[in-house]
Design an enzyme around this catalytic site. Structure first.
Site, PDB file in Angstrom:
ATOM      1  N   PRO A  75      -4.891   1.721  18.453  1.00  0.00           N
ATOM      2  CA  PRO A  75      -4.767   1.273  17.063  1.00  0.00           C
ATOM      3  C   PRO A  75      -4.853   2.398  16.036  1.00  0.00           C
ATOM      4  O   PRO A  75      -4.908   2.118  14.833  1.00  0.00           O
ATOM      5  CB  PRO A  75      -5.945   0.302  16.917  1.00  0.00           C
ATOM      6  N   LYS A 110       0.408   0.575  14.943  1.00  0.00           N
ATOM      7  CA  LYS A 110       1.805   0.412  15.330  1.00  0.00           C
ATOM      8  C   LYS A 110       2.069  -0.805  16.213  1.00  0.00           C
ATOM      9  O   LYS A 110       3.228  -1.170  16.441  1.00  0.00           O
ATOM     10  CB  LYS A 110       2.288   1.668  16.089  1.00  0.00           C
ATOM     11  N   TYR A 115      -9.883   7.041   5.602  1.00  0.00           N
ATOM     12  CA  TYR A 115     -10.251   7.659   6.875  1.00  0.00           C
ATOM     13  C   TYR A 115     -11.359   8.671   6.602  1.00  0.00           C
ATOM     14  O   TYR A 115     -11.178   9.599   5.806  1.00  0.00           O
ATOM     15  CB  TYR A 115      -9.059   8.373   7.502  1.00  0.00           C
ATOM     16  N   TYR A 144       3.977   7.663   9.609  1.00  0.00           N
ATOM     17  CA  TYR A 144       2.918   6.711   9.272  1.00  0.00           C
ATOM     18  C   TYR A 144       3.501   5.351   8.916  1.00  0.00           C
ATOM     19  O   TYR A 144       2.970   4.303   9.305  1.00  0.00           O
ATOM     20  CB  TYR A 144       2.125   7.284   8.098  1.00  0.00           C
ATOM     21  N   HIS A 147       0.846  -1.189   0.000  1.00  0.00           N
ATOM     22  CA  HIS A 147       0.000   0.000   0.000  1.00  0.00           C
ATOM     23  C   HIS A 147       0.885   1.243   0.000  1.00  0.00           C
ATOM     24  O   HIS A 147       1.834   1.333   0.789  1.00  0.00           O
ATOM     25  CB  HIS A 147      -0.909   0.020   1.227  1.00  0.00           C
TER      26      HIS A 147
END
Length: 390
Positions: free
Chosen positions: A288, A292, A196, A387, A75
């Protein structure tokens, strides 16, 4: 179960314990892994799926990446939706130029179990630790499993962490005040990667897992029961918050699993002492929001494996002495970014008449963060580096 002795007794067969066990075997360190659940339960539990570049490197360099290299999906982008529109962030072209490899955690666990056994490892399912002390694990049946060291990799509520906190090791804690309904659906992804959605009704998240399975999240009130959410209600709420009428319908399917997750974080001041050391969620729980948890587990397992190898094969204790110093700065960096992500994704809670001005202020700040991420290259580089990094 007969009494067992090993160089390292590992409690817990999650990513931390299994990566640690495989690395130790590869280095010639004798170890045994104890797991309270059955093999079927361990290998079938659906959890996270995002692997950072660091985790992929560790797994690849140590012969543990055949499955993820064959079936993992790269991704490079994520997408944000709000009442102000939609934009896609190509994080692979920002920051350090790193990507995510999406590989369902249960598949990774199956790979790690199979490799540990192939290497001749001693892995015992269905045995529960009742008590952990320096160099000893007492099981529920009264059997002692002893070793030079014990590695507690059995999670936030496990015996390893309980033994360390009983010694007075403090933890820094934070409750984000947010809960998610986590939904696993037998449905193809509706977006190319991760989505998101910011909405006045709460956050919604879309996490592509495989070609046929997608993970969704819905922000929900604290104390929500999963049973309160029917499949129809889940899909209707996801469509509303992800603005399906504006950006296209979601690809629906049967709900395979639904659980409620309260977003809380903590970090132990020290992940070990003496002959007891912790890794993964046992050493600290992370929300979450930024995916990570499994990556911190791999980081800590790699560092702890080096330390155990040094002390058991060469008598060098410096690695254990440095374990906290080596890991904690990166752990805290992950927590800081996870906290930042939580602030970006979650607006103010529904407010009464007296708090509407504060709610408007909080939501305006949330959208200001999102607009900065959309327009500022420096902000985008910061996001991309954190990220995908660990």
């Amino acid at each position: 179960m007969a009494e067992v002795q090993a160089g390292v007794v590992i409690v817990g067969a999650g990513p931390a314990g299994l990566v640690l066990g495989n690395l130790l075997l590869d280095r010639g360190v004798d170890c045994v892994v104890l797991e309270r659940r059955s093999r079927a339960a361990v290998e079938g539990r659906a959890r996270a799926g995002f692997l950072a570049a660091h985790s992929v490197r560790v797994l690849t360099e140590n012969g543990l990446a055949a499955g993820l290299l064959a079936r993992g999906r790269t991704h490079t982008t994520c997408r944000f939706r709000s009442e102000r529109g939609e934009f896609t962030l190509d994080y692979a072209g920002l920051g350090r130029g790193e990507v995510h490899t999406v590989y369902p955690q249960q598949e990774l666990v199956r790979d790690l179990v199979a490799e540990f056994l192939r290497r001749g490892g001693d892995l015992r399912f269905g045995v529960e630790a009742a008590d952990v002390t320096d160099g000893r694990v007492r099981l529920r049946d009264g059997t002692d499993v002893t070793g030079r060291y014990v590695a507690g990799c059995d999670g936030h509520r496990g015996a390893g962490r309980a033994a360390l906190t009983a010694r007075g090791v403090p933890a820094a804690r934070w409750d984000h005040g947010v809960s998610w309904l986590a939904v696993l659906a037998a449905a193809p992804p509706s977006m190319p990667a991760t989505g998101y959605a910011l909405h006045e009704r709460g956050f919604a998240g879309h996490m592509a897992r495989t070609a046929a399975v997608t993970r969704y999240y819905l922000q929900c009130p604290r104390g929500t029961a999963p049973a309160d959410w029917s499949e129809d209600r889940i899909w209707a709420e996801l469509a509303t918050r992800m603005r399906a009428a504006e950006f296209g319908p979601l690809r629906e399917g049967a709900v395979l699993e639904k659980t409620v997750v309260d977003l809380r974080s903590d970090v132990l001041e020290s992940p070990g002492t003496g002959r007891l050391w912790l890794a993964g969620d046992a050493a600290g729980l992370i929300s979450p929001s930024a995916a990570k948890g499994a990556n911190l587990a791999v980081l800590q397992a790699e560092s702890l494996a080096r330390a155990f190898e040094a002390v058991l094969l060469r008598g060098d204790e410096s690695g254990l002495a440095r374990y906290a110093a080596d890991c904690l700065p990166r752990v805290w960096r992950a927590h800081e970014f996870s906290h930042w992500m939580s602030g970006l994704l979650h607006g103010p809670a529904d407010a009464g008449d007296g708090d509407r001005d504060e709610a408007r202020y909080g939501r305006a700040l949330q959208y200001a963060r999102l607009e900065s991420l959309r327009t500022s290259r420096r902000h985008q580089d910061f996001f991309a580096e954190n990220y995908t990094g660990i």
